[in-house]
Each structure stands twice: as C-alpha cells, then as structure tokens.
Design a protein around this motif. Sequence first.
Motif, PDB file in Angstrom:
ATOM      1  N   SER A   1       0.825  -1.210   0.000  1.00 45.66           N
ATOM      2  CA  SER A   1       0.000   0.000   0.000  1.00 45.66           C
ATOM      3  C   SER A   1       0.858   1.259   0.000  1.00 45.66           C
ATOM      4  N   GLU A   2       2.022   1.191   0.670  1.00 47.40           N
ATOM      5  CA  GLU A   2       2.928   2.344   0.674  1.00 47.40           C
ATOM      6  C   GLU A   2       3.537   2.556  -0.705  1.00 47.40           C
ATOM      7  N   LEU A   3       3.824   1.469  -1.413  1.00 49.31           N
ATOM      8  CA  LEU A   3       4.318   1.592  -2.787  1.00 49.31           C
ATOM      9  C   LEU A   3       3.302   2.326  -3.657  1.00 49.31           C
ATOM     10  N   VAL A   4       2.050   1.896  -3.580  1.00 50.58           N
ATOM     11  CA  VAL A   4       0.991   2.516  -4.381  1.00 50.58           C
ATOM     12  C   VAL A   4       0.846   3.988  -4.021  1.00 50.58           C
ATOM     13  N   HIS A   5       0.896   4.292  -2.727  1.00 47.22           N
ATOM     14  CA  HIS A   5       0.766   5.674  -2.251  1.00 47.22           C
ATOM     15  C   HIS A   5       1.862   6.563  -2.828  1.00 47.22           C
ATOM     16  N   ASN A   6       3.014   5.962  -3.148  1.00 50.07           N
ATOM     17  CA  ASN A   6       4.147   6.729  -3.676  1.00 50.07           C
ATOM     18  C   ASN A   6       4.340   6.555  -5.179  1.00 50.07           C
TER      19      ASN A   6
END
Length: 362
Positions: free
Chosen positions: A231-236
């Motif tokens: 989810s952090e990858l997608v957020h960035n």
Amino acid sequence: MKYRNLLGKKTKTKIIVFESDDWGSFRFKNKYIRDKFIKNFNPHLWMHNYDTFESANDLQNLFDTLKAIKGKDDKNPKFTFLMNPSNPDFKKIKESNFQNFYNETFLETLDNRNDGKEIFDLYNTALENKMIEIGFHGREHLNVNQWMNDLKNNDKIAHLGFENKVWGFSGLFVPNAMKSYRSTFDINSYHEIKKLKNNIAEGISIINKTFNQKTTYFLPPDGPYHLSLNSELVHNGIDYIGLSKLHNNPLEPQWYHKKLFWIGKTTKEGLTVITRNVIFEPSSPRHNDPINFALKQITDAFKHNKPAVISSHRANFVGSLNSQQRDISLKLLSDLICKIIKIWPEVEFMTSSELGVLLKNS
C-alpha cells in the motif's frame, strides 16, 4: 525451469526485458578493501568479487554496447536499472557515536567523485533516449535497523565492516558472520514496518527528484519483503512490482503463509506483478555457457507465449575491480542480444514498466 512459464498472462508479441539490480549502491569501494576480505577468488562470491559503484567508463561502455545493436523498427535494446539512490554517510554516523543513521544521496555520492558529473550526464542521456528505465530497489541496499542495532551494541563484525565502508558480509570471507545486512526489507519484528514505509517514501522521492521522473517499478533487494508494504508503494506512485513466483513474507514461514505470484497477476492493492524467468549472469562461474543457458530459458518463455524477463546484475557490467571481466561480460551481452534478434527478428525490447503497461491493459 520446467514449470516456471505455465501460469500468468500471455503476450502475442515476443518481448525481452533486461532487469539489472544494485545500481547506485556501495559494495566494495576499491580493490584494496575487496582484497582485504577476499584473498582468493571463490565462485560463490563472484558478485562480491566484481561489484562496486558504477563509473562513467562503465556506463559509457554498457550504453555503447546497446547503441551498437538494432532490433525491430531500428530500435536499440534497453535495460531496467533497479537503483538504490542512497548509501550510509559513514562520517556522520560515526560522529553520532553510532546512535543515529544518516545517508548520502546518489547526487552527494557523485559530488565526491571525479567522474560524478559525467555519470549524471550519461544517466540522463540514456533516460532521454529511452535506453534505460530507473526503478526502485530500496532506499539503500542495506537493512538499516539490523545494522544500526549491531553498531550500537558494539558488534565486532558490524564495526569491522563499518571501518572498511562495507556491510555486505558473507561467512565465506568473514568468519562468524551471521548476516550480510544487505536485505533492506527483512524484519525481525512487525514494528519495523513503519520505518520501512519511510524508507520507501524517501527512496522513491530521491529518485524522482534526482531524475525528474515518476518512478513506477519496484523490486525488493535480496528477496525478503513483507507484502503489507504494498500500500505504501501505491501511495508513492508505484504501479508494478517484481516478485518471486513463490513469495515468503518475513516472520511468516508456515506453508499457508506462502503467496503464489505469476506474471501479470494483480495484487489487492492494484500492483501488476512481474516475475523473472531468465538468468543471464555472464560473470558468474556457475554457468559455463551463459548465452545458451539464457537462450534455453528464453525459448521456453516464448514457447508458452510469455515475455522473457532477464535477471542480470550490475556486477557483470562494472570494471573498477576487474575491467577485463567487465569487457568479457559486455561482449557476451552483445552476442546474446544479436543471437536473440537472429532467432526471433520480430522480438521487442521493453523496460519493466513498459511491460507492466502491456500486462495491465491486456
């Protein structure tokens, strides 16, 4: 190899993707330090033996090799560079008495090199010419939490490495070394997840600012990586992720925790998965005939209508520790690509994100 291409999305086009890990990261800084730890060549340590920070000469030679070859529609082959855009700032860490971690960015590393400006210009020219894509491989190729904990606790092996500006240990060259510290996203506690989210955000931001781009592809270094970080990858801004076909989350070793992935699979967060199915490591003594070894795997991929995603680390293409081996690897790379084009003249060369777009839209 027998079953690696059975699952996953099929492509009508024969596609080649070269993925190359570790660009921007430190390993051994020079021959003196390398020889201090590795006195005799060991085939199990081939990557340690050759790998170091890329020079302008290394980049020029690799890009010249790719520019000299034309494939379909007169287009050059291309590489995906998986980059670690920062490294430890050893001076500042020591000044803090090993209480705080500090890093130096890729640009700060270049500022300390005589060929730094030339390196940066070569990267940007290759990006402009669409010869490379720069993907994210972790902020550093370093498990900061484990390394700093051991430094704080006066671990002798951690400090031995620190004194020599190296952390990628092996028990084969450092007696009693139990860990290499190179697995950025490995964890000993779920409490480390929050720090790794910061690692992702900061690392992607450094790449985006350095090269004025939107980074869309990520592949974790050395394998260990907890899928809760997706989810952090997608957020960035990450859209595509490189994963092994059978993934093990750290701290979750039970068989029912294993996750099966295949090329083109979509994670619950919306990431499109890319899996590698070809190995081309021409500097590795494990493969007596690296070209035919790779061609057999490419043939199997194309037989099952899958793209050929090739793993080929930076260690093959840098020469500060052994320029002769670099030149041999570049000649083998050229020969492999020429044979690919001869056997499959319709082949298309893509970067990882270009393949990701195709898979996502198919």
